[in-house]
Scaffold this active site. Structure first.
Site, PDB file in Angstrom:
ATOM      1  N   LEU A 257       0.843  -1.194   0.000  1.00 42.67           N
ATOM      2  CA  LEU A 257       0.000   0.000   0.000  1.00 42.67           C
ATOM      3  C   LEU A 257       0.881   1.248   0.000  1.00 42.67           C
ATOM      4  O   LEU A 257       1.959   1.230   0.569  1.00 42.67           O
ATOM      5  CB  LEU A 257      -0.828  -0.026   1.281  1.00 42.67           C
ATOM      6  CG  LEU A 257      -2.213   0.586   1.283  1.00 42.67           C
ATOM      7  CD1 LEU A 257      -3.132  -0.181   0.353  1.00 42.67           C
ATOM      8  CD2 LEU A 257      -2.789   0.542   2.698  1.00 42.67           C
ATOM      9  N   GLY A 258       0.397   2.292  -0.577  1.00 43.99           N
ATOM     10  CA  GLY A 258       1.135   3.539  -0.485  1.00 43.99           C
ATOM     11  C   GLY A 258       0.597   4.599  -1.402  1.00 43.99           C
ATOM     12  O   GLY A 258      -0.056   4.312  -2.396  1.00 43.99           O
TER      13      GLY A 258
ATOM     14  N   TYR B 296       8.775  11.561   4.128  1.00 47.83           N
ATOM     15  CA  TYR B 296       8.624  10.261   3.470  1.00 47.83           C
ATOM     16  C   TYR B 296       9.407   9.175   4.207  1.00 47.83           C
ATOM     17  O   TYR B 296       8.854   8.152   4.617  1.00 47.83           O
ATOM     18  CB  TYR B 296       9.078  10.368   2.008  1.00 47.83           C
ATOM     19  CG  TYR B 296       8.979   9.077   1.227  1.00 47.83           C
ATOM     20  CD1 TYR B 296       7.764   8.628   0.719  1.00 47.83           C
ATOM     21  CD2 TYR B 296      10.113   8.292   0.997  1.00 47.83           C
ATOM     22  CE1 TYR B 296       7.678   7.449   0.005  1.00 47.83           C
ATOM     23  CE2 TYR B 296      10.039   7.109   0.284  1.00 47.83           C
ATOM     24  CZ  TYR B 296       8.822   6.693  -0.212  1.00 47.83           C
ATOM     25  OH  TYR B 296       8.746   5.510  -0.920  1.00 47.83           O
TER      26      TYR B 296
ATOM     27  N   LYS C  60       7.999   6.119   6.742  1.00 45.14           N
ATOM     28  CA  LYS C  60       8.310   4.708   6.451  1.00 45.14           C
ATOM     29  C   LYS C  60       9.025   4.062   7.640  1.00 45.14           C
ATOM     30  O   LYS C  60       8.707   2.938   8.021  1.00 45.14           O
ATOM     31  CB  LYS C  60       9.200   4.618   5.201  1.00 45.14           C
ATOM     32  CG  LYS C  60       8.544   5.108   3.909  1.00 45.14           C
ATOM     33  CD  LYS C  60       7.456   4.167   3.481  1.00 45.14           C
ATOM     34  CE  LYS C  60       6.924   4.506   2.099  1.00 45.14           C
ATOM     35  NZ  LYS C  60       5.695   3.765   1.793  1.00 45.14           N
TER      36      LYS C  60
HETATM   37  P1  NDP Z   1       1.245   2.143  -6.368  1.00 39.22           P
HETATM   38  O1  NDP Z   1       1.211   3.613  -6.186  1.00 39.22           O
HETATM   39  O2  NDP Z   1       1.365   1.613  -7.746  1.00 39.22           O
HETATM   40  O3  NDP Z   1      -0.028   1.461  -5.670  1.00 39.22           O
HETATM   41  C1  NDP Z   1      -0.465   1.872  -4.420  1.00 39.22           C
HETATM   42  C2  NDP Z   1      -1.542   0.959  -3.851  1.00 39.22           C
HETATM   43  O4  NDP Z   1      -2.041   1.567  -2.662  1.00 39.22           O
HETATM   44  C3  NDP Z   1      -2.727   0.745  -4.781  1.00 39.22           C
HETATM   45  O5  NDP Z   1      -3.216  -0.555  -4.618  1.00 39.22           O
HETATM   46  C4  NDP Z   1      -3.728   1.770  -4.270  1.00 39.22           C
HETATM   47  O6  NDP Z   1      -5.086   1.403  -4.474  1.00 39.22           O
HETATM   48  C5  NDP Z   1      -3.444   1.779  -2.786  1.00 39.22           C
HETATM   49  N1  NDP Z   1      -3.840   3.078  -2.237  1.00 39.22           N
HETATM   50  C6  NDP Z   1      -3.295   4.283  -2.495  1.00 39.22           C
HETATM   51  N2  NDP Z   1      -3.963   5.251  -1.854  1.00 39.22           N
HETATM   52  C7  NDP Z   1      -4.954   4.643  -1.174  1.00 39.22           C
HETATM   53  C8  NDP Z   1      -5.997   5.114  -0.316  1.00 39.22           C
HETATM   54  N3  NDP Z   1      -6.165   6.412  -0.036  1.00 39.22           N
HETATM   55  N4  NDP Z   1      -6.841   4.216   0.208  1.00 39.22           N
HETATM   56  C9  NDP Z   1      -6.696   2.909  -0.063  1.00 39.22           C
HETATM   57  N5  NDP Z   1      -5.746   2.397  -0.858  1.00 39.22           N
HETATM   58  C10 NDP Z   1      -4.882   3.265  -1.412  1.00 39.22           C
HETATM   59  O7  NDP Z   1       2.428   1.551  -5.435  1.00 39.22           O
HETATM   60  P2  NDP Z   1       3.929   1.146  -5.811  1.00 39.22           P
HETATM   61  O8  NDP Z   1       3.941  -0.271  -6.207  1.00 39.22           O
HETATM   62  O9  NDP Z   1       4.546   2.175  -6.680  1.00 39.22           O
HETATM   63  O10 NDP Z   1       4.630   1.305  -4.377  1.00 39.22           O
HETATM   64  C11 NDP Z   1       4.339   0.410  -3.346  1.00 39.22           C
HETATM   65  C12 NDP Z   1       5.065   0.831  -2.072  1.00 39.22           C
HETATM   66  O11 NDP Z   1       6.470   0.914  -2.305  1.00 39.22           O
HETATM   67  C13 NDP Z   1       4.652   2.207  -1.544  1.00 39.22           C
HETATM   68  O12 NDP Z   1       4.539   2.144  -0.158  1.00 39.22           O
HETATM   69  C14 NDP Z   1       5.809   3.104  -1.934  1.00 39.22           C
HETATM   70  O13 NDP Z   1       5.953   4.180  -1.043  1.00 39.22           O
HETATM   71  C15 NDP Z   1       6.967   2.144  -1.829  1.00 39.22           C
HETATM   72  N6  NDP Z   1       8.143   2.505  -2.608  1.00 39.22           N
HETATM   73  C16 NDP Z   1       8.040   3.051  -3.852  1.00 39.22           C
HETATM   74  C17 NDP Z   1       9.163   3.404  -4.586  1.00 39.22           C
HETATM   75  C18 NDP Z   1       9.033   3.965  -5.975  1.00 39.22           C
HETATM   76  O14 NDP Z   1      10.085   4.181  -6.623  1.00 39.22           O
HETATM   77  N7  NDP Z   1       7.848   4.183  -6.495  1.00 39.22           N
HETATM   78  C19 NDP Z   1      10.512   3.195  -4.047  1.00 39.22           C
HETATM   79  C20 NDP Z   1      10.521   2.557  -2.753  1.00 39.22           C
HETATM   80  C21 NDP Z   1       9.371   2.233  -2.074  1.00 39.22           C
HETATM   81  P3  NDP Z   1      -5.980   2.040  -5.688  1.00 39.22           P
HETATM   82  O15 NDP Z   1      -5.583   1.255  -6.911  1.00 39.22           O
HETATM   83  O16 NDP Z   1      -7.361   1.813  -5.262  1.00 39.22           O
HETATM   84  O17 NDP Z   1      -5.579   3.487  -5.790  1.00 39.22           O
END
Ligand code: NDP
Length: 239
Positions: free
Chosen positions: A92-93, A143, A147
């Site tokens: 999630l994120g 951020y 985390k």
């Molecule tokens: P995505 O942004 O692609 O997906 C996020 C997920 O969280 C989706 O399933 C989304 O659901 C859900 N979500 C977001 N907002 C809400 C909300 N308000 N309520 C309920 N559900 C919510 O994630 P990533 O795969 O890019 O990243 C995953 C994790 O890894 C995150 O925690 C991120 O911080 C971390 N990360 C990312 C990096 C990067 O380079 N991007 C680097 C290192 C860590 P919905 O589809 O319904 O919106």
């Protein structure tokens, strides 16, 4: 190092245990890749997706998935969704750009911690958290601080096993446009062999989570930094 043959045996061994799991964030980039790995390897007897909306899948192999749609603002009312899973995965994120600073903390800290609490209460023994490279509860960056805080608070819940993944920049062809991420990816993707600690493919993250699940007797709390994730992810590579 785990040779390929042993990996097959580990998968079979895990299958025999009839374990169940849930995934938070299965609609996200990492979550999608994780779900695909889990479904293809067929290592759980039941897979539950917990999210804010119902997802649709064309693929027939996805038809046995259970979906629980919850309101993350009132998670206590959905405790039942978190009951009876052996393993939990959290991908999630959100971002500050998408949700604002407060919204970011709400999702990446509050929703994640509450989910972990409910999962623990519901009998989950192994919780996997996708965190981030540089996570640090003492950081002055919101951020990294958020985390780090959520990592520490989940650790305090005392799961039998808690695995923290700290990937660097995720290399992914995202549907949604994130210009800064795109530029970083173009650069890091091109130089990933030169700077192996700066980026990682989401498939490698997903595979590392799965392979790590299959490993019995792991440490109670473990932190997998980017390099460790890359190494585990390679083992799971089918090619
Ligand atoms: P995505 O942004 O692609 O997906 C996020 C997920 O969280 C989706 O399933 C989304 O659901 C859900 N979500 C977001 N907002 C809400 C909300 N308000 N309520 C309920 N559900 C919510 O994630 P990533 O795969 O890019 O990243 C995953 C994790 O890894 C995150 O925690 C991120 O911080 C971390 N990360 C990312 C990096 C990067 O380079 N991007 C680097 C290192 C860590 P919905 O589809 O319904 O919106």
């Amino acid at each position: 190092e785990i040779p390929r043959m042993d990996l097959n045996a580990m998968e079979e061994n895990h299958r025999q245990k009839n374990r169940t799991c849930f995934i938070l964030g299965a609609s996200g980039e990492t979550g999608k890749a994780l779900l695909k790995e889990i479904v293809e390897r067929n290592i759980f007897s039941k897979i539950t997706l917990i999210g804010r909306r119902q997802l649709t899948f064309e693929d027939k192999t996805y038809e046995n998935l259970v979906q629980k749609v919850v309101d993350f603002e009132k998670l206590d009312e959905y405790a039942e969704a978190f009951q009876g899973h052996d393993v939990g995965y959290c991908c999630l994120g959100t971002t500050k750009a998408k949700a604002g600073a407060e919204g970011f903390v709400r999702v990446d800290h509050d929703y994640v911690l509450k989910s972990a609490e409910l999962a623990k209460a519901g009998g989950c023994s192994h919780f996997h958290l996708e965190s981030s490279k540089g996570a640090d509860k003492t950081s002055s960056f919101l951020y990294l601080k958020t985390k780090g805080q959520v990592e520490a608070e989940i650790e305090d819940l005392g799961f039998e096993r808690f695995s923290i993944y700290r990937p660097a920049v995720l290399l992914v062809a995202r549907e949604e446009s994130r210009p800064a991420e795109w530029v970083a990816q173009k650069f890091l993707g091109a130089f990933s062999s030169v700077f192996p600690t700066m980026s990682i493919s989401i498939t490698a993250v997903a595979r590392a989570m799965v392979i790590n699940t299959l490993k019995d007797g792991g440490k109670k709390v473990e932190i997998l930094e980017n390099k460790a994730i890359c190494n585990l992810g390679k083992i799971g590579d089918k090619k």
